[in-house]
Design a protein around this motif. Structure first.
Motif, PDB file in Angstrom:
ATOM      1  N   UNK A  88       0.805  -1.216   0.000  1.00  0.00           N
ATOM      2  CA  UNK A  88       0.000   0.000   0.000  1.00  0.00           C
ATOM      3  C   UNK A  88       0.841   1.271   0.000  1.00  0.00           C
ATOM      4  N   UNK A  89       1.731   1.405   0.988  1.00  0.00           N
ATOM      5  CA  UNK A  89       2.423   2.675   1.193  1.00  0.00           C
ATOM      6  C   UNK A  89       3.271   3.134   0.012  1.00  0.00           C
ATOM      7  N   UNK A  90       3.988   2.259  -0.692  1.00  0.00           N
ATOM      8  CA  UNK A  90       4.766   2.755  -1.836  1.00  0.00           C
ATOM      9  C   UNK A  90       3.912   3.446  -2.896  1.00  0.00           C
ATOM     10  N   UNK A  91       2.713   2.951  -3.136  1.00  0.00           N
ATOM     11  CA  UNK A  91       1.841   3.569  -4.131  1.00  0.00           C
ATOM     12  C   UNK A  91       1.332   4.932  -3.660  1.00  0.00           C
ATOM     13  N   UNK A  92       1.000   5.013  -2.380  1.00  0.00           N
ATOM     14  CA  UNK A  92       0.565   6.291  -1.836  1.00  0.00           C
ATOM     15  C   UNK A  92       1.706   7.304  -1.846  1.00  0.00           C
ATOM     16  N   UNK A  93       2.894   6.840  -1.487  1.00  0.00           N
ATOM     17  CA  UNK A  93       4.063   7.731  -1.489  1.00  0.00           C
ATOM     18  C   UNK A  93       4.327   8.268  -2.881  1.00  0.00           C
ATOM     19  N   UNK A 111     -11.043  13.929   5.050  1.00  0.00           N
ATOM     20  CA  UNK A 111     -10.397  15.176   4.645  1.00  0.00           C
ATOM     21  C   UNK A 111      -9.425  15.665   5.718  1.00  0.00           C
ATOM     22  N   UNK A 112      -9.822  15.524   6.983  1.00  0.00           N
ATOM     23  CA  UNK A 112      -8.963  15.972   8.077  1.00  0.00           C
ATOM     24  C   UNK A 112      -7.687  15.133   8.144  1.00  0.00           C
ATOM     25  N   UNK A 113      -7.862  13.819   8.063  1.00  0.00           N
ATOM     26  CA  UNK A 113      -6.694  12.943   8.147  1.00  0.00           C
ATOM     27  C   UNK A 113      -5.734  13.193   6.997  1.00  0.00           C
ATOM     28  N   UNK A 114      -6.231  13.188   5.771  1.00  0.00           N
ATOM     29  CA  UNK A 114      -5.338  13.298   4.624  1.00  0.00           C
ATOM     30  C   UNK A 114      -4.753  14.703   4.474  1.00  0.00           C
ATOM     31  N   UNK A 115      -5.468  15.707   4.912  1.00  0.00           N
ATOM     32  CA  UNK A 115      -4.889  17.053   4.927  1.00  0.00           C
ATOM     33  C   UNK A 115      -3.683  17.088   5.854  1.00  0.00           C
ATOM     34  N   UNK A 116      -3.799  16.445   7.016  1.00  0.00           N
ATOM     35  CA  UNK A 116      -2.671  16.380   7.938  1.00  0.00           C
ATOM     36  C   UNK A 116      -1.485  15.631   7.362  1.00  0.00           C
ATOM     37  N   UNK A 153      -7.729  19.374  -3.167  1.00  0.00           N
ATOM     38  CA  UNK A 153      -8.870  18.457  -3.010  1.00  0.00           C
ATOM     39  C   UNK A 153      -8.806  17.239  -3.924  1.00  0.00           C
ATOM     40  N   UNK A 154      -8.330  17.420  -5.149  1.00  0.00           N
ATOM     41  CA  UNK A 154      -8.236  16.280  -6.059  1.00  0.00           C
ATOM     42  C   UNK A 154      -7.215  15.268  -5.557  1.00  0.00           C
ATOM     43  N   UNK A 155      -6.107  15.756  -5.005  1.00  0.00           N
ATOM     44  CA  UNK A 155      -5.098  14.859  -4.441  1.00  0.00           C
ATOM     45  C   UNK A 155      -5.658  14.109  -3.238  1.00  0.00           C
ATOM     46  N   UNK A 156      -6.381  14.811  -2.381  1.00  0.00           N
ATOM     47  CA  UNK A 156      -6.962  14.159  -1.210  1.00  0.00           C
ATOM     48  C   UNK A 156      -7.932  13.059  -1.628  1.00  0.00           C
ATOM     49  N   UNK A 191      -5.978  10.027  -2.781  1.00  0.00           N
ATOM     50  CA  UNK A 191      -5.362   9.310  -1.668  1.00  0.00           C
ATOM     51  C   UNK A 191      -6.396   8.475  -0.901  1.00  0.00           C
ATOM     52  N   UNK A 192      -7.563   9.025  -0.670  1.00  0.00           N
ATOM     53  CA  UNK A 192      -8.624   8.268   0.003  1.00  0.00           C
ATOM     54  C   UNK A 192      -8.958   7.018  -0.817  1.00  0.00           C
ATOM     55  N   UNK A 193      -9.122   7.192  -2.121  1.00  0.00           N
ATOM     56  CA  UNK A 193      -9.510   6.074  -2.976  1.00  0.00           C
ATOM     57  C   UNK A 193      -8.412   5.028  -3.067  1.00  0.00           C
ATOM     58  N   UNK A 194      -7.167   5.476  -3.251  1.00  0.00           N
ATOM     59  CA  UNK A 194      -6.059   4.535  -3.400  1.00  0.00           C
ATOM     60  C   UNK A 194      -5.801   3.780  -2.096  1.00  0.00           C
ATOM     61  N   UNK A 195      -5.836   4.474  -0.984  1.00  0.00           N
ATOM     62  CA  UNK A 195      -5.636   3.851   0.326  1.00  0.00           C
ATOM     63  C   UNK A 195      -6.680   2.757   0.563  1.00  0.00           C
ATOM     64  N   UNK A 196      -7.933   3.079   0.295  1.00  0.00           N
ATOM     65  CA  UNK A 196      -9.005   2.117   0.521  1.00  0.00           C
ATOM     66  C   UNK A 196      -8.926   0.944  -0.455  1.00  0.00           C
ATOM     67  N   UNK A 197      -8.607   1.240  -1.708  1.00  0.00           N
ATOM     68  CA  UNK A 197      -8.547   0.181  -2.724  1.00  0.00           C
ATOM     69  C   UNK A 197      -7.422  -0.807  -2.434  1.00  0.00           C
ATOM     70  N   UNK A 198      -6.268  -0.299  -2.044  1.00  0.00           N
ATOM     71  CA  UNK A 198      -5.123  -1.201  -1.852  1.00  0.00           C
ATOM     72  C   UNK A 198      -5.252  -2.006  -0.564  1.00  0.00           C
ATOM     73  N   UNK A 199      -5.711  -1.396   0.508  1.00  0.00           N
ATOM     74  CA  UNK A 199      -5.878  -2.149   1.760  1.00  0.00           C
ATOM     75  C   UNK A 199      -6.974  -3.190   1.644  1.00  0.00           C
TER      76      UNK A 199
END
Length: 202
Positions: free
Chosen positions: A27-32, A60-65, A76-79, A82-90
């Protein structure tokens, strides 16, 4: 009582998700890469705020941090990506985990999941085809409880329809395993699929 080879039919085998069924290395390498930093740098921003997110915090709060900790602008598009990729990979099982679940279920044993997971990930797992073979899914964000809070194990028993002595549990964090054992579950620190099958045989 009739048995099915691994454990008694009445037992329920419960798996954690992160670092058990799915590794952060998936997961993390793709998000990075999405943010344009190394996986090691990304991890330093990813994990500190995760408990609050797992407890039901707003995406939004978590990913903004996370993004701001990496000196990036929280576009907003990046956030959203990230939400979609994080959820899809996990929520995507590697083949070894899919094989493990199929093997255990093929012996007539009930399967369940207990995971500290945010709401978008919980929704993604429920939508994933593999979760259809899992009897019950319990996620921290939906219960407003996180492991190792003792209350989440009692909540899981209520959801699964089990007594503590009915449950065999695998989790990667020793503190979660210790809390599960204190609750009465037969809990084991995750050491891979082979070790899990050996524990079930015992």
């Amino acid at each position: 009582m009739a048995t099915v080879g691994l454990v008694e039919r009445s037992r329920t085998v419960v798996f954690d998700l992160g670092e058990v069924l799915v590794s952060s290395g998936e997961v993390l390498p793709l998000l990075a890469a999405e943010v344009g930093v190394s996986p090691a740098e990304f991890a330093t921003a990813y994990w500190p705020g995760r408990p609050a997110y797992d407890l039901g915090g707003a995406p939004e709060d978590y990913w903004t941090g996370v993004v701001r900790a990496l000196d990036r602008e929280p576009d907003p598009a990046l956030l959203r990506r990230l939400v979609q990729l994080d959820s899809a990979k996990w929520s995507t099982l590697p083949q070894a985990s899919a094989d493990l679940l199929a093997h255990v279920r093929g012996r007539g044993i009930r399967l369940a999941v207990l995971s500290n997971a945010p709401a978008p990930l919980a929704a993604a797992v429920r939508a994933a085809p593999w979760s259809a073979v899992v009897g019950h899914l319990v996620f921290s964000a939906e219960e407003a409880l996180v492991k190792p809070d003792p209350a989440i194990y009692a909540r899981a028993d209520a959801t699964y329809g089990t007594e503590p002595g009915d449950v065999i549990f695998f989790d990667d964090k020793p503190e979660n395993v210790a809390a599960a054992r204190a609750h009465g579950w037969d809990a084991h620190v995750w050491a891979g699929a082979t070790a899990a099958l050996a524990a079930l045989e015992r």
